[in-house]
Write a protein that holds these residues in place. Structure first.
Motif, PDB file in Angstrom:
ATOM      1  N   ILE A  19     -48.020 -25.980 -24.603  1.00  0.00           N
ATOM      2  CA  ILE A  19     -47.563 -26.541 -23.332  1.00  0.00           C
ATOM      3  C   ILE A  19     -47.726 -25.530 -22.199  1.00  0.00           C
ATOM      4  O   ILE A  19     -48.250 -25.844 -21.129  1.00  0.00           O
ATOM      5  N   PHE A  23     -51.609 -27.010 -21.622  1.00  0.00           N
ATOM      6  CA  PHE A  23     -51.346 -28.244 -20.890  1.00  0.00           C
ATOM      7  C   PHE A  23     -51.006 -27.982 -19.419  1.00  0.00           C
ATOM      8  O   PHE A  23     -51.581 -28.611 -18.523  1.00  0.00           O
ATOM      9  N   LEU A 353     -50.435 -35.034 -27.112  1.00  0.00           N
ATOM     10  CA  LEU A 353     -50.473 -34.078 -26.013  1.00  0.00           C
ATOM     11  C   LEU A 353     -51.863 -33.460 -25.878  1.00  0.00           C
ATOM     12  O   LEU A 353     -52.372 -33.277 -24.763  1.00  0.00           O
ATOM     13  N   ASN A 357     -54.440 -33.702 -22.760  1.00  0.00           N
ATOM     14  CA  ASN A 357     -55.010 -32.483 -22.177  1.00  0.00           C
ATOM     15  C   ASN A 357     -56.531 -32.572 -22.111  1.00  0.00           C
ATOM     16  O   ASN A 357     -57.149 -32.209 -21.095  1.00  0.00           O
TER      17      ASN A 357
END
Length: 445
Positions: A19, A23, A353, A357
């Motif tokens: 993250i 991301f 996720l 991305n």
């Protein structure tokens, strides 16, 4: 309740790394690109064409050298403003015959053949000493340039005197992917193509915008001549000479090293999984050798957020152990009381996720390919790679981990040991150990 929070904390800790360092940077850059659209610096067209030197190190390149030289002949940069040095690195094939044919057919090009000592770094260094251009560019012989690549590189130099070195965008030759007969290999090459567009047009573009580019591409890089002669040139003692010279320029000269996204070099797709293994092992070793040479005094965790080189090395090397252990340790967690459903949901969330991305990476790459309609259309057709690239990245991460282990175990050399050879050695040792254990068991009985 405490158990629930402890387990959530465990998963959040592992999600925190992608993250924070994958991301969020991608999302931030995408938003800047989408709403502000001030990523690319202003540029003025050239009023004159400075003399440049293009260096092509060659080793047994008879199959690809002609097309590489043809791309220079067809370039929009004037032939009269180019010096082209083909630095022969002890080829044993018909590379010189191909060079002679090109010199006859492309008689407007200033083509020179230079015999050098073994090794790509030595070939580049010898050619640099014979270079007469204001800017020195080096390209690999197993690919070719887009027709405007040289013009775009020189234009970028001329518009920003602070830039000391540039790297071009490396894309995989889509025509060769289409010609691949094996669907398995074509699938691997499609993911490699998608990876390259993401790595250069998002990853390196983000680094470039912050003047934090970690490495110049060995396949296509450009320098001011005076910049190179303020360094020790390419280091023949490492397999990562491109990363090493990047660190020389950055640490000694403190100038800008950036990406030129609209200067494209088309490289050959990977030939096999074994070739991918060798390539990524060599890249991994090159990064580690460079880090050992340049970052020993500054390798402090306190500078993780302030020093991008420390951060890059930590993410690419230290965190990779955690990621691999986490993936293979998932099965152990079931025996520690974790619900299989919880594990599956957590993995599903992480996968989603990564897909999100990669989708943002795709949009950014399409933006930078707006002046290359054929490339843009092809990339759109490969949008399905958003679903498969997380698994491809996991494979590459495992190879990089093995590269870290091998860099500790084996001395450096350009051609690493093939996976089949390493696997054969591992199985031989395991069989030997099992046989030894069986013999000991028989002795005790």
């Amino acid at each position: 309740m405490a158990l629930i929070f402890s387990r959530l904390g465990f998963w959040l800790a592992w999600l925190l790394i992608p993250i924070l360092f994958e991301f969020l940077p991608t999302c931030s850059y995408f938003l800047r690109l989408r709403f502000f659209k001030k990523i690319a610096p202003p540029s003025e067209s050239l009023t004159y064409f400075p003399y440049i030197t293009v260096i092509i190190p060659v080793y047994n390149s008879e199959k690809t050298l002609y097309k590489c030289l043809a791309s220079l002949n067809d370039s929009t940069y004037p032939n009269s403003s180019m010096q082209i040095i083909v630095a022969n690195n002890h080829s044993t094939d018909q590379s010189f015959a191909v060079f002679e044919r090109a010199r006859h057919n492309f008689n407007r090009l200033n083509l020179q053949w230079l015999e050098t000592d073994p090794g790509k770094a030595r070939a580049l260094n010898a050619a640099i000493y014979n270079a007469r251009g204001k800017y020195i560019l080096n390209i690999d012989s197993d690919g070719f340039l887009e027709k405007n690549a040289l013009l775009n590189i020189v234009t970028r130099f001329e518009n920003d005197a602070q830039i000391l070195a540039l790297t071009g965008t490396i894309l995989i030759n889509k025509e060769l992917i289409k010609q691949t007969k094996s669907w398995k290999l074509r699938f691997l090459q499609a993911n490699e193509y998608f990876e390259y567009t993401r790595a250069f047009l998002t990853g390196r573009q983000i680094e470039s915008a912050k003047n934090q580019l970690f490495t110049l591409s060995g396949a296509f890089s450009a320098f001011r001549k005076e910049t190179l002669f303020q360094t020790f040139l390419y280091n023949p003692q490492t397999v990562g000479e491109d990363t090493e010279i990047t660190f020389q320029i950055r640490t000694k000269l403190k100038g800008k090293i950036v990406l030129c996204p609209n200067a494209i070099f088309y490289a050959e797709p990977i030939e096999s999984l074994a070739a991918l293994y060798l390539q990524r092992q060599r890249w991994q070793r090159g990064q580690i050798e460079t880090a050992q040479a340049f970052m020993q005094e500054n390798a402090d965790l306190k500078t993780f957020f302030s020093n991008f080189m420390i951060r890059k090395m930590m993410i690419d090397h230290t965190f990779i152990f955690c990621r691999i252990i986490w993936v293979f340790g998932l099965f152990v967690l079931v025996y520690l009381g974790y619900s299989p459903l919880l594990l599956a949901c957590s993995l599903g969330l992480l996968y989603l996720l990564y897909i999100f991305n990669e989708f943002l990476n795709l949009l950014v790459a399409l933006h930078f390919l707006r002046d290359f309609p054929k490339e843009k259309t092809y990339l759109r057709h490969k949008a399905w790679c958003c679903l498969t690239i997380p698994f491809y990245n996991l494979l590459c991460a495992l190879i990089r981990l093995l590269g870290i282990i091998n860099s500790i175990t084996f001395p450096a050399k350009w051609r690493a040991q093939e996976f089949s050879s390493e696997w054969s050695q591992v199985t031989t040792i395991v069989k030997k150990d099992l046989k030894h254990l069986a013999q000991r068991k028989d002795q005790h009985e």
